[in-house]
Design a protein around this motif. Structure first.
Motif, PDB file in Angstrom:
ATOM      1  N   ALA A  61       0.746  -1.438   0.029  1.00  0.00           N
ATOM      2  CA  ALA A  61      -0.005   0.047   0.019  1.00  0.00           C
ATOM      3  C   ALA A  61       0.860   1.306  -0.040  1.00  0.00           C
ATOM      4  O   ALA A  61       2.026   1.253   0.601  1.00  0.00           O
ATOM      5  CB  ALA A  61      -0.850   0.056   1.180  1.00  0.00           C
ATOM      6  N   ARG A  62       0.195   2.078  -0.802  1.00  0.00           N
ATOM      7  CA  ARG A  62       1.274   3.514  -1.000  1.00  0.00           C
ATOM      8  C   ARG A  62       0.704   4.833  -0.204  1.00  0.00           C
ATOM      9  O   ARG A  62       1.164   5.747  -0.241  1.00  0.00           O
ATOM     10  CB  ARG A  62       1.472   3.527  -2.341  1.00  0.00           C
ATOM     11  N   GLN A  63      -0.562   4.547   0.131  1.00  0.00           N
ATOM     12  CA  GLN A  63      -1.426   5.677   0.842  1.00  0.00           C
ATOM     13  C   GLN A  63      -1.469   5.672   2.290  1.00  0.00           C
ATOM     14  O   GLN A  63      -1.251   4.400   2.740  1.00  0.00           O
ATOM     15  CB  GLN A  63      -3.039   5.524   0.005  1.00  0.00           C
ATOM     16  N   PRO A  64      -1.468   6.816   2.797  1.00  0.00           N
ATOM     17  CA  PRO A  64      -1.465   6.732   4.284  1.00  0.00           C
ATOM     18  C   PRO A  64      -2.622   6.031   5.083  1.00  0.00           C
ATOM     19  O   PRO A  64      -2.546   5.487   6.332  1.00  0.00           O
ATOM     20  CB  PRO A  64      -1.783   8.311   4.695  1.00  0.00           C
ATOM     21  N   LEU A  65      -3.670   5.784   4.625  1.00  0.00           N
ATOM     22  CA  LEU A  65      -4.702   5.056   5.062  1.00  0.00           C
ATOM     23  C   LEU A  65      -5.070   3.797   4.215  1.00  0.00           C
ATOM     24  O   LEU A  65      -4.896   3.726   2.920  1.00  0.00           O
ATOM     25  CB  LEU A  65      -6.113   5.842   5.007  1.00  0.00           C
ATOM     26  N   ILE A  66      -5.334   2.780   5.079  1.00  0.00           N
ATOM     27  CA  ILE A  66      -5.697   1.609   4.216  1.00  0.00           C
ATOM     28  C   ILE A  66      -6.963   1.141   4.684  1.00  0.00           C
ATOM     29  O   ILE A  66      -7.424   0.941   5.869  1.00  0.00           O
ATOM     30  CB  ILE A  66      -4.551   0.106   4.724  1.00  0.00           C
ATOM     31  N   CYS A  67      -7.663   0.555   3.566  1.00  0.00           N
ATOM     32  CA  CYS A  67      -9.202   0.102   3.817  1.00  0.00           C
ATOM     33  C   CYS A  67      -9.256  -1.415   3.479  1.00  0.00           C
ATOM     34  O   CYS A  67      -8.917  -1.759   2.533  1.00  0.00           O
ATOM     35  CB  CYS A  67      -9.898   0.855   2.747  1.00  0.00           C
ATOM     36  N   MET A  68      -9.612  -2.194   4.590  1.00  0.00           N
ATOM     37  CA  MET A  68      -9.725  -3.347   4.141  1.00  0.00           C
ATOM     38  C   MET A  68     -11.222  -4.165   3.996  1.00  0.00           C
ATOM     39  O   MET A  68     -12.268  -3.659   4.631  1.00  0.00           O
ATOM     40  CB  MET A  68      -9.232  -4.313   5.574  1.00  0.00           C
ATOM     41  N   VAL A  69     -11.460  -4.605   3.004  1.00  0.00           N
ATOM     42  CA  VAL A  69     -12.577  -4.968   2.467  1.00  0.00           C
ATOM     43  C   VAL A  69     -12.574  -6.368   1.675  1.00  0.00           C
ATOM     44  O   VAL A  69     -11.620  -6.806   1.125  1.00  0.00           O
ATOM     45  CB  VAL A  69     -12.838  -3.991   0.950  1.00  0.00           C
ATOM     46  N   ASP A  70     -13.874  -7.257   1.963  1.00  0.00           N
ATOM     47  CA  ASP A  70     -13.785  -8.543   1.645  1.00  0.00           C
ATOM     48  C   ASP A  70     -14.077  -8.446   0.303  1.00  0.00           C
ATOM     49  O   ASP A  70     -14.562  -7.504  -0.353  1.00  0.00           O
ATOM     50  CB  ASP A  70     -15.251  -9.136   2.186  1.00  0.00           C
ATOM     51  N   ALA A  71     -13.723  -9.617  -0.338  1.00  0.00           N
ATOM     52  CA  ALA A  71     -13.598  -9.711  -1.944  1.00  0.00           C
ATOM     53  C   ALA A  71     -15.110  -9.783  -2.514  1.00  0.00           C
ATOM     54  O   ALA A  71     -15.287  -9.670  -3.570  1.00  0.00           O
ATOM     55  CB  ALA A  71     -12.783 -10.859  -2.369  1.00  0.00           C
ATOM     56  N   ASP A  72     -15.961 -10.197  -1.482  1.00  0.00           N
ATOM     57  CA  ASP A  72     -17.312 -10.098  -2.085  1.00  0.00           C
ATOM     58  C   ASP A  72     -18.173  -8.874  -1.566  1.00  0.00           C
ATOM     59  O   ASP A  72     -19.462  -8.881  -1.501  1.00  0.00           O
ATOM     60  CB  ASP A  72     -17.918 -11.572  -1.505  1.00  0.00           C
ATOM     61  N   SER A  73     -17.619  -7.991  -1.358  1.00  0.00           N
ATOM     62  CA  SER A  73     -18.055  -6.643  -0.620  1.00  0.00           C
ATOM     63  C   SER A  73     -18.446  -5.749  -1.852  1.00  0.00           C
ATOM     64  O   SER A  73     -17.673  -5.590  -2.921  1.00  0.00           O
ATOM     65  CB  SER A  73     -17.108  -5.816   0.369  1.00  0.00           C
ATOM     66  N   ILE A  74     -19.738  -4.764  -1.710  1.00  0.00           N
ATOM     67  CA  ILE A  74     -19.996  -4.130  -2.764  1.00  0.00           C
ATOM     68  C   ILE A  74     -20.539  -2.758  -1.855  1.00  0.00           C
ATOM     69  O   ILE A  74     -21.150  -2.771  -1.077  1.00  0.00           O
ATOM     70  CB  ILE A  74     -21.450  -4.469  -3.635  1.00  0.00           C
ATOM     71  N   LEU A  75     -19.277  -1.713  -2.047  1.00  0.00           N
ATOM     72  CA  LEU A  75     -19.424  -0.566  -1.423  1.00  0.00           C
ATOM     73  C   LEU A  75     -20.542   0.324  -2.205  1.00  0.00           C
ATOM     74  O   LEU A  75     -20.369   0.644  -3.306  1.00  0.00           O
ATOM     75  CB  LEU A  75     -18.162  -0.006  -1.296  1.00  0.00           C
ATOM     76  N   ASP A  76     -21.234   1.326  -1.260  1.00  0.00           N
ATOM     77  CA  ASP A  76     -21.936   2.426  -1.553  1.00  0.00           C
ATOM     78  C   ASP A  76     -20.875   3.320  -2.035  1.00  0.00           C
ATOM     79  O   ASP A  76     -19.752   3.422  -1.650  1.00  0.00           O
ATOM     80  CB  ASP A  76     -22.639   2.983  -0.549  1.00  0.00           C
ATOM     81  N   PRO A  77     -21.383   3.802  -3.389  1.00  0.00           N
ATOM     82  CA  PRO A  77     -20.521   4.937  -4.075  1.00  0.00           C
ATOM     83  C   PRO A  77     -19.870   6.091  -2.878  1.00  0.00           C
ATOM     84  O   PRO A  77     -18.587   6.383  -3.131  1.00  0.00           O
ATOM     85  CB  PRO A  77     -21.274   5.740  -4.967  1.00  0.00           C
ATOM     86  N   GLN A  78     -20.330   6.368  -1.972  1.00  0.00           N
ATOM     87  CA  GLN A  78     -19.800   7.528  -1.066  1.00  0.00           C
ATOM     88  C   GLN A  78     -19.346   6.821   0.094  1.00  0.00           C
ATOM     89  O   GLN A  78     -18.844   7.489   1.117  1.00  0.00           O
ATOM     90  CB  GLN A  78     -21.262   8.311  -0.451  1.00  0.00           C
TER      91      GLN A  78
END
Lengths: 356, 476
Positions: free
Chosen positions: B166-183
């Motif tokens: 990861a190159r960004q200061p924040l890391i977001c862990m998300v499951d591979a079957d996740s669908i995120l709301d646009p916002q």
């Protein structure tokens, strides 16, 4: 009462609660849907006027028509109008602001800035940020020290939108003290003020508070304050805070002045903290000075991952001298950078073909 | 007094204690719901001036690396990644870590995004053991996607590899079957923008995606799932994840941020050594370890739960997969509590040590054992004549009736705040599922959870089990 008796009473109470919450849910849904439909019906004609205004319709009576809309209808359409304020620009925005002003939104907001409820104060500050003028800045500045942190955040954003230079000093001062505002929010507001804020922002480089100096540096880089480059170089060389020096290096890269080369090269020396060396390497890439190619190439085998990584990426930005230095190196960081450069070239080629 | 009298007395006392436990646990849920409701009201009142648009436009909004560990996710992976790439956020990258999938996960990604291998130096800032086989990026499109292929090493190893890349200061862990709301990313990163010096982690809400319609990686229509097993989980997620965690966040005692949607400061995650390979509940363990580290070093910090928008995940639709999941979750809780036992009831750790962790011991770790004990002891009490049959029936009605009312209150709160299920039919189904949760679902899951605790005690080999994905309901 025995336990069995208490249990019987509890069962009765639970039954009543179950029915009650079921009814509340159903009735709540019915009422809210009816209210939503009523609002939509009421708002429909005014909404059409708003859309025409936002689309730049030449009809000169549009503003008058919207000002003449009755209070109930305006209440229904106001959320859409506020949302539009944040999206439209130019004449449409000016026209929309006039509608809000003539409907008394500014006057109401000025009054609500002193409301007891923090939500009311924040909402008022938000409105003034959208429709306010330089005259509203002093009142908003007073709220920079509101006891509610959410209000302070909204006020900072509002001052950024009004973008009057007189807010620069108070904004910078708001990052410290007993009721501080997060520096990135202040920095964004100051960036919106642009070069007009340069003098006040540069003055904050002498502030005893580390946060104020760091924020000021960030802003100077983002507004392109090349006139303050010497002060930034001084901060990079002599500030005692590593956070401030990191931002000074970043800012010198953004400003891109010729004088930045020497202090940035010094900041990359082995006895400096790794984070600073990496930031300086990155900044040298932004600077794009071919003279930096050799010192950056020497960092490709640095033991610190970030230093070597940033040096390789920086070399990519230096054009031919950087590319030559990368090709001559057998560092994995150099191979990675060359791989990226090849990919970007292929992408540019594909775009050009698609364009034709 | 005869031995029979002693036995009867013992059963009588035990049964009353179990009843008391049920009353207290449901009252605690109710208390958390009240806190969550207050937080939702605050959230909804602040929404008009939340400033998400300004955050989107700010050059100072911290960048995010979205980490997606994937193992045999061929049915959902392309849809999920499409959705993640379409997120509204000023600066982010998506890193999919294919953890040695044996199905077509990577091939699907390669075909969809025209991936090509690129040389990449992978630092070892946190421990990752599985060898990286290759790093891939889209050949011609500038989408911020990186796909890493590595030898299988488990979810923790995949996430640690992602953290290293990861190159960004924040890391977001998300499951591979996740669908995120646009916002979703903007909302969950907002506490970092508003309070960057103190915010160290934020968790987002996870809701059940089964039954919802998906177009190009976006949920376009929210519906209740087809199967009752999943419908019950919708209500459970609502009560426990949305309301429960919001309540804990309000109390300043949030211990669990779901691995399905959590955002962390990368430098701090590196500082504490990344995710723990030896703990099956690696997501929650990371949060507890952060609490421990930050409290010990006396830093001022916040861990925040964001109630809206949300991440949608596919919930288990068969009893077998659900059983695996619940055993794993409970084993994770047991391992975390054991590993960090020094924090429990320790005033040095403030609310975490004195409130949150003891609560988790009494009302999470022990809950399935007490539930199962109730199922055995109450009939036995009746049988030995220690408890009157009428009392036993009332006992069960109070225990499960209270749980049902808590569920109905949770549905009411949902209806008055986010109202994600607009169809009347779905409201009726959710109400029915609220009752059904208490008739079989709770008892069976209690058994699985008890097994999970037992496997933690035995320290048997950790297994993830196989989460059979059926894929999203892609609308035409």
């Amino acid at each position: 009462m025995t336990l069995a008796g208490a249990a019987a009473v509890a069962i009765g109470a639970l039954l009543v609660a179950a029915v009650l919450f079921g009814v509340v849910t159903v009735v709540g849904r019915l009422v809210r849907r009816a209210a939503r439909n009523r609002r939509a019906r009421l708002a429909a004609p005014a909404r059409r006027l708003l859309v025409r205004l936002a689309a730049g319709d030449d009809d000169e009576t549009l503003i008058d028509q919207l000002v003449a809309v009755d209070a109930r209808t305006w209440k229904a359409v106001e959320p859409a109008a506020v949302a539009m304020l944040g999206k439209v620009r130019g004449e449409a925005h000016t026209a929309l602001v006039e509608v809000f002003q003539r409907r008394g939104a500014g006057t109401r907001a000025e009054r609500d800035l002193h409301a007891r409820s923090p939500v009311a104060r924040a909402r008022a500050a938000e409105v003034l940020g959208n429709v306010g003028t330089a005259d509203d800045v002093p009142q908003l500045v007073d709220l920079l020290h509101d006891k509610d942190p959410d209000v302070r955040v909204v006020v900072v954003r509002a001052l950024g939108r009004i973008a009057h230079p007189s807010a620069a000093g108070p904004l910078l001062a708001s990052t410290v003290g007993p009721t501080p505002v997060p520096p990135p929010l202040v920095a964004h507001a100051l960036v919106r003020l642009g070069l007009a804020a340069q003098v006040d922002v540069a003055a904050a480089l002498d502030d005893p508070a580390e946060l104020a100096r760091a924020t000021a540096l960030e802003v100077l880089g983002l507004i392109g304050a090349v006139g303050s480059a010497r002060q930034v170089e001084f901060a990079l060389r002599s500030d005692l805070s590593i956070e401030v020096r990191l931002r000074a290096a970043r800012t010198l890269g953004r400003l891109g002045t010729r004088g930045a080369l020497a202090p940035l090269l010094e900041a990359m020396e082995p006895d400096r903290p790794p984070a600073l060396r990496a930031e300086a390497a990155h900044a040298l890439g932004e600077l794009g000075a071919p003279a930096a190619a050799q010192p950056l190439a020497a960092l490709l085998t640095d033991a610190e991952y970030r230093v070597a990584h940033e040096a390789a990426r920086a070399l990519l930005r230096l054009g031919a001298p950087g590319r030559e230095a990368l090709s001559a190196s057998d560092s994995p960081h150099a191979r990675e950078a060359i791989g990226i450069a090849d990919l970007e070239e292929a992408r540019r080629g594909a775009l050009a073909v698609a364009g034709r | 007094m005869t031995i029979a009298d002693w036995v009867r007395d013992w059963f009588r006392v035990t049964d009353v204690v179990i009843l008391g436990y049920f009353v207290v646990i449901n009252t605690s849920y109710l208390f958390l719901i009240v806190l969550a409701t207050a937080e939702f009201v605050r959230h909804l009142r602040h929404r008009p001036f939340a400033g998400l648009d300004e955050m989107y436009r700010s050059p100072l909004t911290p960048g995010v690396s979205v980490l997606v560990p994937a193992f045999n996710e061929e049915s959902n992976i392309v849809t999920s990644v499409q959705g993640m790439l379409a997120l509204r956020y000023p600066q982010f990258e998506v890193i999919v870590v294919d953890d040695g999938s044996t199905d077509g996960t990577f091939e699907r990604l390669r075909a969809e995004f025209d991936l090509v291998e690129t040389p990449r130096v992978v630092p070892r800032e946190v421990p990752a053991f599985g060898r990286v086989l290759g790093v891939y990026v889209p050949r011609l499109s500038p989408e911020p996607l990186t796909v890493v292929r590595k030898e299988n090493g488990g979810k923790t190893d995949a996430l640690n590899t992602g953290i290293n890349l990861a190159r960004q200061p924040l890391i977001c862990m998300v499951d591979a079957d996740s669908i995120l709301d646009p916002q979703a990313l903007l909302a969950v990163a907002k506490p970092f923008a508003d309070d960057p010096l103190r915010t160290v982690a934020t968790g987002g809400v996870v809701r059940v995606a089964n039954g919802c319609s998906v177009v190009a990686g976006r949920i376009v229509e929210v519906r209740m799932p087809q199967r009752w097993l999943v419908r019950v989980q919708v209500v459970e997620y609502l009560r426990a994840f949305l309301l429960g965690r919001t309540g804990w966040s309000r109390l300043g005692g949030l211990l669990i941020i779901s691995g399905a949607f959590g955002l962390f400061r990368r430098d701090l995650v590196v500082e504490v050594g990344g995710l723990d390979h030896n703990c099956i509940g690696e997501d929650a363990e990371l949060v507890v370890r952060l609490h421990r580290h930050l409290r010990r070093t006396k830093r001022d910090y916040r861990v925040v739960f964001v109630a809206e928008p949300v991440s949608w995940s596919e919930a288990p639709s068969t009893a077998r997969v659900l059983g695996w999941q619940r055993r794993r979750w409970h084993r994770g809780i047991a391992e975390i509590l054991w590993k960090h036992r020094a924090m429990i009831a320790n005033p040095r750790y403030g609310r975490i040590g004195l409130l949150a962790l003891p609560y988790y011991v009494v009302f999470e770790l022990l809950a399935p054992m007490v539930e199962l004990a109730g199922l055995v002891m109450v009939p036995l009490g009746v049988w030995v004549g220690a408890v009157d049959a009428t009392f036993a029936i009332r006992f069960l009605l109070v225990a499960y009736g209270y749980a049902l009312v808590v569920n109905l209150i949770a549905l009411t709160v949902e209806e008055f705040t986010f109202a994600r299920y607009p169809r009347w039919k779905d409201l009726a189904l959710a109400t029915a599922a609220s009752a059904l949760e208490n008739l079989g679902f709770r008892q069976v899951t209690a058994f699985w959870r008890a097994m999970g605790a037992w496997s933690a005690i035995r320290r048997s080999r950790q297994t993830w089990g196989v989460m059979t994905r059926t894929g999203f309901n892609e609308a035409p």
